[in-house]
Design an enzyme around this catalytic site. Sequence first.
Site, PDB file in Angstrom:
ATOM      1  CB  SER A 147      -0.940  -0.001   1.212  1.00  0.00           C
ATOM      2  OG  SER A 147      -1.823  -1.100   1.163  1.00  0.00           O
ATOM      3  CG  HIS A 188      -2.106   3.762   3.377  1.00  0.00           C
ATOM      4  ND1 HIS A 188      -3.466   3.572   3.243  1.00  0.00           N
ATOM      5  CD2 HIS A 188      -1.563   2.517   3.412  1.00  0.00           C
ATOM      6  CE1 HIS A 188      -3.734   2.273   3.194  1.00  0.00           C
ATOM      7  NE2 HIS A 188      -2.594   1.622   3.302  1.00  0.00           N
TER       8      HIS A 188
END
Length: 306
Positions: A210, A256
Site C-alpha cells: 500500500s 500510506h
Amino acid sequence: MDDQVPGSPQEPRNVRGEDGLPGCYRHPGRRTGISCTRCERPICPECMVSASVGFQCPDCVRGGSGTGHAPQATVPRTIAGGTIAADPRLVTKILLGINAAVFIAVLATGASTSPLISHLDMLGRAFDPGSLQLVGVAEGEWYRLLTAVFLHQEIPHIAFNMLSLWWLGPPLEAALGRARFIALYLIAGLGGSALSYLLAAQNQPSLGASGAIFGLLGATAVLLRRMNYDMKPVLILLGLNLVFTFLWPHIAWQAHVGGLVVGAAVAFGMVHAPRDRRTLVQTGTCAVALLAIGAVVWVRTLQLLG
C-alpha cells in the site's frame, strides 16, 4: 483538395475537449497541453520524445512528419528522460509477478501462520516466542523495510493493491521509463515502511504494497499537474483513499502517508528536472529521499535501543 488523414500534419488542430485542451494526435482521448516543437501536433506523455528544445512526436523523430527535415532527436525519450520501451508495462508486470509469487508462497506455507509473515513483515522491535529473541528493524533486520512491501496475507488486500498497481503503473512506467519507475516504486515503499517504523507501536507488524501504491498515486498527481491535465479525477481518488485509510480499522495509515509523500516528492524531481541537468537532479532527488528514509530509521532505532 487532399483528404485529411487522422494523425497527419493536415489534421485540424482546433478540436478541443470540455477542458479546452486538444487530444493527442495518436491518442485522441488523452487531453494534453503539450505540442510537438516541429509539427505542433498535440502529444501525450506516452508519445513525447525529448529533443534539444521541447518535445517532439514519434513521427518527427523518425523523420516521418512529411516536412523533409532530418530528425533532431535520435533517441526517443520519455518526459523524464527515460528510453521509450516497446512494452511500457514490463516492470509493472514483473512487480505484479513478484507480489503474486510471495503471496502464493505465504499460502503454501500456512497462510496466516506462515513463517514468512513473521520473518518478512515490517516490525520495529518485538519478542519472538519461537526464537526467544528480540527481532525487528531495531535489531538490525533492516531488510524488513523492503520485504514487507511485497508481502500480503489476505486475498482482498493483495487484490486491491495489485488492481491499483495495474491501473497506475503502466502510465507512469511509460512516462518515466523503466529505471525511474522501479526507483519510484521501491523508494515510495521504503518511505511507507520508514514512517510506520517511526510512528507505529514498536511491536505492531505491518505488511503490504500500500505504501508503494500510494506513492504511485502521488506520482500520478504530480505527472498530471506537470502535463496540465485535469486534476479532479486523481484528487477525488486520492481523497477517497485517504478517507478509507483513516476510517477503516486495522490499516497502517503511516505506510500510506509515508509512501504518498515520498512518491510525490521523487516524481516531482523526476518530471521537473532541467533537461541539461536531468540525470544529476533525478539521481540527487532519489538520494535525498533515501537519506531522509535512512535518517528516520536511525532516529527511531536510537529511540528503541536507548
